[in-house]
Write a protein that holds these residues in place. Structure first.
Motif, PDB file in Angstrom:
ATOM      1  N   GLY A  45     -10.378 -18.489 -30.125  1.00 42.27           N
ATOM      2  CA  GLY A  45     -11.607 -18.061 -30.772  1.00 42.27           C
ATOM      3  C   GLY A  45     -11.379 -17.442 -32.131  1.00 42.27           C
ATOM      4  O   GLY A  45     -10.284 -17.000 -32.462  1.00 42.27           O
ATOM      5  N   SER A  46     -12.442 -17.422 -32.932  1.00 39.75           N
ATOM      6  CA  SER A  46     -12.407 -16.742 -34.220  1.00 39.75           C
ATOM      7  C   SER A  46     -13.142 -15.418 -34.060  1.00 39.75           C
ATOM      8  O   SER A  46     -14.064 -15.295 -33.260  1.00 39.75           O
ATOM      9  N   CYS A  47     -12.701 -14.415 -34.826  1.00 40.28           N
ATOM     10  CA  CYS A  47     -13.210 -13.060 -34.631  1.00 40.28           C
ATOM     11  C   CYS A  47     -13.588 -12.418 -35.960  1.00 40.28           C
ATOM     12  O   CYS A  47     -13.106 -12.810 -37.017  1.00 40.28           O
ATOM     13  N   SER A  48     -14.400 -11.402 -35.871  1.00 38.34           N
ATOM     14  CA  SER A  48     -14.703 -10.560 -37.025  1.00 38.34           C
ATOM     15  C   SER A  48     -14.799  -9.125 -36.548  1.00 38.34           C
ATOM     16  O   SER A  48     -14.983  -8.864 -35.358  1.00 38.34           O
ATOM     17  N   GLN A  49     -14.655  -8.217 -37.480  1.00 43.34           N
ATOM     18  CA  GLN A  49     -14.772  -6.810 -37.125  1.00 43.34           C
ATOM     19  C   GLN A  49     -16.195  -6.518 -36.693  1.00 43.34           C
ATOM     20  O   GLN A  49     -17.146  -6.988 -37.303  1.00 43.34           O
TER      21      GLN A  49
END
Length: 194
Positions: free
Chosen positions: A97-101
């Motif tokens: 998966g891709s994540c962000s803060q």
């Protein structure tokens, strides 16, 4: 199968908004150092004991590996690759998966699993551990398969598979979920460490 995952990665957009104002201290704790604008890599694992699994009969996950990365650049881009083993199956399964803060203060990273495969979150427990939360099931894939197909019946999260504490370990322990061959070679040679 890795090509299918790579194809999904090309279509990914970050599903949760990041913020330059978000507290950086937890990101520093994930990577064990301030990544600044450079790349960063971290590996976390958990191998559940027989005693733990006996006391949690509804937990199907026996082992988990988490590889968390940050790409170099001013705009932080994070990703997570997981490998899980289940009670009745010898073969491991993976999640990417891709994540962000996160801006809600409840988690450090919010992550979307490629191709509408669900979501998970990562938060810091302390300097050496993270908590991976999977509130609903997420899409798994078999990295050894040559084409997509149905997963075996036992390849599923149980009702007690919602929150996992994983402990920091050597990056080499994450080799099964490092998909970039250049990074994998650098980890094996010791050129990249946590």
């Amino acid at each position: 199968m890795r090509r299918a995952v790579a194809a999904c990665l090309m279509l990914v957009v970050t599903v949760l908004p990041g913020s330059a104002l978000a507290d950086q201290s937890d990101v520093v704790k994930i990577f064990g150092r301030d990544p600044g604008t450079g790349d960063a890599h971290a590996c976390f694992v958990r191998h559940y004991t027989k005693a733990h699994l006996k006391s949690h009969p509804d937990q199907n996950v026996t082992d988990m590996i988490a590889y968390v990365t940050k790409q170099a650049g001013l705009d932080a881009y994070y990703a997570i690759n997981l490998q899980v083993n289940f009670r009745q199956l010898l073969k491991p399964f993976q999640i990417s998966g891709s994540c962000s803060q996160s801006t809600d203060g409840e988690q450090t990273l919010g992550c979307g699993v490629e191709c509408d495969g669900g979501s998970l979150s990562v938060r810091v427990k302390n300097e050496s551990s993270i908590l991976v939360e999977i509130p609903d099931s997420v899409r798994l894939f078999d990295a050894s398969a040559t084409e997509e197909g149905d997963l075996p019946q036992g390849a599923r999260f149980g009702s007690d598979d919602k929150l996992f504490r994983l402990d920091r370990t050597d990056l080499k322990d994450c080799l099964p979920v490092i998909y970039d061959d250049e990074i994998k070679a650098k980890v094996m040679s010791g050129a990249i460490t946590q």
